[in-house]
Each structure stands twice: as structure tokens, then as C-alpha cells.
Motif scaffolding. Structure first.
Motif, PDB file in Angstrom:
ATOM      1  N   PRO A 181      21.885  53.174 -15.246  1.00 42.75           N
ATOM      2  CA  PRO A 181      22.550  51.876 -15.618  1.00 42.75           C
ATOM      3  C   PRO A 181      23.609  51.728 -14.303  1.00 42.75           C
ATOM      4  CG  PRO A 181      22.852  53.347 -17.694  1.00 42.75           C
ATOM      5  CD  PRO A 181      22.198  53.987 -16.499  1.00 42.75           C
ATOM      6  N   ARG A 182      23.644  50.531 -13.850  1.00 44.42           N
ATOM      7  CA  ARG A 182      24.438  49.897 -12.864  1.00 44.42           C
ATOM      8  C   ARG A 182      25.935  49.635 -13.399  1.00 44.42           C
ATOM      9  NH1 ARG A 182      21.895  45.565 -10.056  1.00 44.42           N
ATOM     10  NH2 ARG A 182      21.492  44.826 -12.296  1.00 44.42           N
ATOM     11  N   VAL A 183      26.822  50.371 -13.036  1.00 41.42           N
ATOM     12  CA  VAL A 183      28.228  50.294 -13.797  1.00 41.42           C
ATOM     13  C   VAL A 183      29.121  49.618 -12.740  1.00 41.42           C
ATOM     14  CG1 VAL A 183      30.456  51.089 -15.171  1.00 41.42           C
ATOM     15  CG2 VAL A 183      27.725  52.072 -15.454  1.00 41.42           C
ATOM     16  N   VAL A 184      29.913  48.698 -12.675  1.00 40.07           N
ATOM     17  CA  VAL A 184      31.080  47.976 -12.066  1.00 40.07           C
ATOM     18  C   VAL A 184      32.237  48.207 -12.525  1.00 40.07           C
ATOM     19  CG1 VAL A 184      31.994  45.921 -10.854  1.00 40.07           C
ATOM     20  CG2 VAL A 184      29.376  46.450 -10.737  1.00 40.07           C
ATOM     21  N   SER A 191      40.580  52.967 -11.542  1.00 38.80           N
ATOM     22  CA  SER A 191      39.094  52.446 -11.078  1.00 38.80           C
ATOM     23  C   SER A 191      38.598  53.631 -10.576  1.00 38.80           C
ATOM     24  CB  SER A 191      39.106  51.515 -10.105  1.00 38.80           C
ATOM     25  OG  SER A 191      39.694  51.695  -9.025  1.00 38.80           O
ATOM     26  N   TYR A 192      39.354  54.729  -9.939  1.00 39.23           N
ATOM     27  CA  TYR A 192      38.956  56.084  -9.447  1.00 39.23           C
ATOM     28  C   TYR A 192      38.369  56.801 -10.680  1.00 39.23           C
ATOM     29  CZ  TYR A 192      40.131  54.973  -4.414  1.00 39.23           C
ATOM     30  OH  TYR A 192      40.467  54.498  -3.284  1.00 39.23           O
ATOM     31  N   MET A 193      39.294  56.867 -11.636  1.00 40.14           N
ATOM     32  CA  MET A 193      39.063  57.789 -12.773  1.00 40.14           C
ATOM     33  C   MET A 193      38.000  57.436 -13.592  1.00 40.14           C
ATOM     34  SD  MET A 193      41.780  58.339 -15.891  1.00 40.14           S
ATOM     35  CE  MET A 193      42.024  56.688 -16.141  1.00 40.14           C
ATOM     36  N   ILE A 194      37.781  56.022 -13.954  1.00 35.54           N
ATOM     37  CA  ILE A 194      36.565  55.492 -14.819  1.00 35.54           C
ATOM     38  C   ILE A 194      35.433  55.541 -13.877  1.00 35.54           C
ATOM     39  CG2 ILE A 194      35.967  53.437 -16.108  1.00 35.54           C
ATOM     40  CD1 ILE A 194      38.382  54.954 -17.385  1.00 35.54           C
ATOM     41  N   ALA A 195      35.586  55.005 -12.640  1.00 35.33           N
ATOM     42  CA  ALA A 195      34.133  55.374 -11.688  1.00 35.33           C
ATOM     43  C   ALA A 195      33.969  56.780 -11.881  1.00 35.33           C
ATOM     44  CB  ALA A 195      34.528  54.865 -10.584  1.00 35.33           C
ATOM     45  N   ALA A 196      34.642  57.570 -11.611  1.00 37.89           N
ATOM     46  CA  ALA A 196      34.214  59.038 -11.787  1.00 37.89           C
ATOM     47  C   ALA A 196      33.595  59.466 -13.029  1.00 37.89           C
ATOM     48  CB  ALA A 196      35.515  60.018 -11.456  1.00 37.89           C
ATOM     49  N   LEU A 247      35.157  38.517 -10.933  1.00 40.08           N
ATOM     50  CA  LEU A 247      34.022  39.196 -11.779  1.00 40.08           C
ATOM     51  C   LEU A 247      32.767  38.152 -11.684  1.00 40.08           C
ATOM     52  CD1 LEU A 247      36.207  38.745 -15.191  1.00 40.08           C
ATOM     53  CD2 LEU A 247      35.123  40.849 -14.289  1.00 40.08           C
ATOM     54  N   GLU A 248      32.731  36.879 -11.220  1.00 39.23           N
ATOM     55  CA  GLU A 248      31.425  36.481 -10.750  1.00 39.23           C
ATOM     56  C   GLU A 248      30.751  36.938  -9.587  1.00 39.23           C
ATOM     57  OE1 GLU A 248      32.709  32.421 -10.112  1.00 39.23           O
ATOM     58  OE2 GLU A 248      33.118  31.867 -12.519  1.00 39.23           O
ATOM     59  N   GLY A 249      31.392  37.437  -8.785  1.00 37.68           N
ATOM     60  CA  GLY A 249      30.581  38.063  -7.732  1.00 37.68           C
ATOM     61  C   GLY A 249      30.093  39.597  -7.796  1.00 37.68           C
ATOM     62  N   LEU A 250      30.410  39.892  -9.080  1.00 36.69           N
ATOM     63  CA  LEU A 250      30.147  41.432  -9.169  1.00 36.69           C
ATOM     64  C   LEU A 250      28.758  41.596 -10.311  1.00 36.69           C
ATOM     65  CD1 LEU A 250      33.605  43.287 -10.183  1.00 36.69           C
ATOM     66  CD2 LEU A 250      32.313  43.524  -8.158  1.00 36.69           C
ATOM     67  N   LEU A 251      28.529  40.383 -10.841  1.00 42.65           N
ATOM     68  CA  LEU A 251      27.622  40.252 -11.849  1.00 42.65           C
ATOM     69  C   LEU A 251      26.098  40.772 -11.395  1.00 42.65           C
ATOM     70  CD1 LEU A 251      28.715  37.272 -14.076  1.00 42.65           C
ATOM     71  CD2 LEU A 251      28.927  39.833 -14.616  1.00 42.65           C
ATOM     72  N   LEU A 252      25.801  40.205 -10.161  1.00 47.08           N
ATOM     73  CA  LEU A 252      24.585  40.631  -9.672  1.00 47.08           C
ATOM     74  C   LEU A 252      24.330  41.926  -9.405  1.00 47.08           C
ATOM     75  CD1 LEU A 252      24.325  37.783  -6.540  1.00 47.08           C
ATOM     76  CD2 LEU A 252      23.028  38.026  -9.025  1.00 47.08           C
ATOM     77  N   ARG A 253      25.141  42.897  -9.065  1.00 44.95           N
ATOM     78  CA  ARG A 253      25.181  44.402  -9.138  1.00 44.95           C
ATOM     79  C   ARG A 253      25.308  45.222 -10.467  1.00 44.95           C
ATOM     80  NH1 ARG A 253      28.762  46.300  -4.357  1.00 44.95           N
ATOM     81  NH2 ARG A 253      28.203  44.658  -3.216  1.00 44.95           N
ATOM     82  N   ALA A 254      25.582  44.566 -11.804  1.00 44.49           N
ATOM     83  CA  ALA A 254      26.085  45.141 -12.659  1.00 44.49           C
ATOM     84  C   ALA A 254      24.911  45.239 -13.649  1.00 44.49           C
ATOM     85  CB  ALA A 254      27.604  44.704 -13.172  1.00 44.49           C
ATOM     86  N   ASP A 255      24.744  46.122 -14.370  1.00 41.95           N
ATOM     87  CA  ASP A 255      24.285  46.361 -15.776  1.00 41.95           C
ATOM     88  C   ASP A 255      25.297  46.205 -17.021  1.00 41.95           C
ATOM     89  OD1 ASP A 255      21.389  46.367 -15.045  1.00 41.95           O
ATOM     90  OD2 ASP A 255      21.997  48.484 -14.540  1.00 41.95           O
TER      91      ASP A 255
END
Length: 409
Positions: free
Chosen positions: A176-179, A204-209, A235-243
């Protein structure tokens, strides 16, 4: 307020495991197998020696001992990988290396340590057992056997099995691709100078890790301020890279809770209160034309961390094609008393240790001294979350309670 269990179910209803893709074997490491794998070969594929030594007829060595050794002529030399057919007759032997194919007529291998190591004639000082030091064809895997089942995590051991049965590619569930996005006008990127009223951005560091630890591909967008237009554009710019999109901050009842303001306009995201501490304010739903799942977590660091472990982690497991199981738990005896607000389930940072020998309960648990939702430091030492049920407001020293075990703890 709804229960923790109901909120987990609501989030899991947002997602299903993605379609399988065919992956190169090496790139498949860490993914989840989408289909069971049936071996097209036997392992081993032929009878072979498990030792450096001599292939023999066991019956020829029935009387062999240090005082009455048996001498046999060496009629062949068989290295590993030798394609030449070999055979021995009774009264003969062949020198053989580990992994080399057994010659026809031989039914055992004598380790070189039991011999004088001769090349033309060998002196053998111990009897052999039929089948001794011989790896039989198919004794590990028989042709047509299922070697890995769908849903298996492809770890190092699984990689070895897949390669051993000749698989160059395998069908897997893609990662899964998570943003991850945090919000807050007060946030500053670590390494830069702090101004008045500012704090370093850590969520964001903690949750990404944490998402990486679940096995996802993660894009840490960082953070945006409290401007609705900026949040909407991000948010709109992130959707292309997110599951799936995970945000922290801006979901409570404050005047600047911008995530809640922006997403409420779309009508596809629900904001709710869960009967827990920390982590009461939560949000979930879908955004964008592809209805990408979004999970909105509180901004307090500990609230965000606990919310990830309870809610986001099962969602990501399902997206990986794994069972969305909760954190494992143990029963442990408290070394200090704890309190909890009435009607809310508390998750307290704690250190779990094995109890001493002879103890009725196998673990002890020491709750962290600092339990505020903004107090992040205790997370570094914590390996568990001590659970205080909704109906209780305190647990005394010596009480036995459930403790959720944190990943890597």
C-alpha cells in the motif's frame, strides 16, 4: 461516543486488498503472496550425499571396525553437479562430495572421517546403515506439493523456498502507498530555528515510520499550516500517489481545526468521538474522484501514535492482504497503581517485563510516569500499552491487566 471495536470495523469497511500483480522474485521480498505456490520439482531432485565421503553398499561393511577394517577399491570420483551417470557393484565404492548424485547400486555414504581418505583404495573402519547420509529425492518437497499458501508473508525463508523450487516471479499484493500529512501553524521542520510559540513537527515522522514498520511504501508530505485553501490544495495533490491518506491534527472542536473544516465540505468524511484516552477525536472516509480512504488522527503526538496502532495498523494490514489482527497482548501484574476517566478506555504507555520464576502471572508491567497526550518522551522506552477498561477508574498495585505489545517491543 462509540467503542474502539466499532471504530475499527468502520475503518476496515473502507478498504479491500488490492488486485494481485506479478512480481520479480527479489522485489517480492516483504510483500504478501496472492496465490498458493505449487512446486513443479522435487527437492532434492535426485538422491544425493549429505557428506563428503564414499558411496557404498552397506552390506559390504557389516563387519567393519577399527580393528577389522574393510578395504574397498575406489572406482569413481563424483563431485557436486556431476552430470555423468555412475554406478558401483558390490565390493566397490565411489568417492563422493556433499550434494553429488548417488551412483546406481549404492545405498549409503560413509563420511570421510571414518576412513583413511584413500583415492585408489579406501580403508573403512565403521559399518554403514542403508540410507545413511543419503538425501532421498523429494524428502523435502515432492513435486506437486504446495510450498507456500496465499496470504503468506514473503520473508527471507520464503524467498529461499521460492527460489529453490524455481520460481522467477510470483503473484503478490502490492505494498500500500501511504501518504502522511500533519497540520498546524505552529509546526517547524526539525533542524530549523524555532520562533516564539513554535514546536518541531514530529507526528509525520512518527506515523510514516510506523507505516513503514507495517510494510507499506510511505510518502511523508510533512505538514501544512492552518489555511483551508492550503490544506485542500495539499490533499488534492497527494491523491495520485496514495492508496490511503493519514493526517494528524485539526480534527477536534477548536476554531482552527482545519482538516475537519476542509473535509466536512465534501460530505464523504465522518468525524466522531471514540470512548478512549488518548485519541478521542477521530475521522475517516474517502476523498477525491477515486474515493481514496483517508484516516484523520488527533494532533497530540501520543494520541496520534496510539490511534495509529489501534486503527490505522489494521487497515494497512488488510490493504497488504494480511489479516487485520489487533496488536498481540499479554496479562501482566501492575507494579504501580493507575487511574482512568470513567466511561473511556485508557491506553497507558508502559514497560512490560517477564516475571520471575514461579510467578502465577508471567509478566509484570510498569506504567510510565508521564501519561499526558502531549508527552512523547515515554514512547521511546515503552514496549506496551496498558489497557484500563471503560468501566474502571483505577487499577491498584498488584492488579492483573491486559497489555498490548507494541511492534518491536
Amino acid at each position: 461516543m462509540k467503542s474502539v471495536e466499532q471504530h475499527v470495523l468502520d475503518l476496515l469497511a473502507l478498504v479491500t486488498a488490492p488486485e494481485a500483480t506479478e512480481s520479480d522474485l527479489f522485489r517480492a521480498h516483504g510483500t504478501v503472496l496472492a496465490e498458493s505456490v505449487v512446486s513443479e520439482v522435487s527437492l532434492p531432485g535426485f538422491d544425493n550425499s549429505s557428506m563428503d565421503g564414499y558411496a557404498v553398499h552397506a552390506a559390504d561393511l557389516a563387519s567393519a571396525s577399527p580393528t577389522t577394517p574393510v578395504r574397498l577399491p575406489v572406482v569413481a570420483d563424483i563431485p557436486a553437479g556431476d552430470p555423468t551417470p555412475n554406478a558401483i557393484r558390490p565390493g566397490q565404492c565411489a568417492r563422493i562430495m556433499t550434494g553429488a548424485p548417488m551412483p546406481m547400486g549404492a545405498d549409503a555414504v560413509v563420511p570421510v572421517e571414518w576412513t583413511d581418505g584413500g583415492n585408489v583404495e579406501v580403508r573403512i573402519e565403521a559399518p554403514a546403515t542403508p540410507g545413511g547420509f543419503v538425501r532421498r529425492r523429494g524428502e523435502d518437497v515432492e513435486e506437486g506439493a504446495t510450498v507456500l499458501r496465499a496470504g503468506s508473508l514473503i520473508d527471507a525463508g520464503a524467498m529461499g523456498v521460492l527460489a529453490a523450487v524455481g520460481r522467477r516471479t510470483v503473484p503478490v499484493r502490492p505494498r500500500p502507498r501511504v501518504v502522511v500529512l500533519s497540520t498546524g501553524e505552529e509546526l517547524v521542520e526539525p533542524g530549523r530555528a524555532l520562533g516564539p510559540g513554535q514546536i518541531y513537527e514530529s507526528n509525520s515522522y512518527m506515523i510514516a515510520a510506523a507505516a513503514k514498520e507495517v510494510g507499506c511504501e510511505v510518502h511523508r508530505h510533512g505538514f501544512v499550516g492552518d489555511d483551508p485553501a492550503g490544506v485542500r490544495e495539499a490533499l488534492e495533490g497527494l491523491l495520485l500517489r496514495a492508496d490511503v491518506v493519514v493526517t494528524t491534527g485539526g480534527v477536534s472542536m477548536g476554531a482552527y481545526d482545519v482538516v475537519k473544516e476542509v473535509l466536512s465540505e465534501q460530505g464523504t468524511v465522518e468525524f466522531t468521538s471514540v470512548a478512549m484516552q488518548p485519541g478521542k477525536p477521530q475521522g475517516f472516509g474517502t476523498i477525491g474522484p477515486d474515493r481514496t480512504p483517508i484516516l484523520t488522527l488527533p494532533g497530540n503526538p501520543v494520541s496520534a501514535f496510539v490511534s495509529f496502532q489501534l486503527f490505522v495498523r489494521p487497515v494497512l494490514l488488510r490493504l497488504r492482504g494480511l489479516a487485520p489482527s489487533p496488536l498481540p497482548s499479554v496479562r501482566a501484574r501492575l507494579s504501580a497503581a493507575v487511574t482512568s476517566p470513567k466511561g473511556r478506555r485508557s491506553y497507558l504507555r508502559a514497560v512490560v517485563e517477564s516475571a520471575g520464576p514461579g510467578e502465577e502471572v508471567e509478566h509484570t508491567v510498569a506504567p510510565a510516569v508521564r501519561q499526558g497526550s502531549h508527552q512523547l518522551s515515554a514512547l521511546a522506552d515503552a514496549n506496551g500499552l496498558l489497557v484500563v477498561p471503560e468501566q474502571l477508574t483505577e487499577l491498584p498495585v498488584g492488579a492483573v491487566a491486559e497489555v498490548l505489545l507494541l511492534p518491536g517491543g
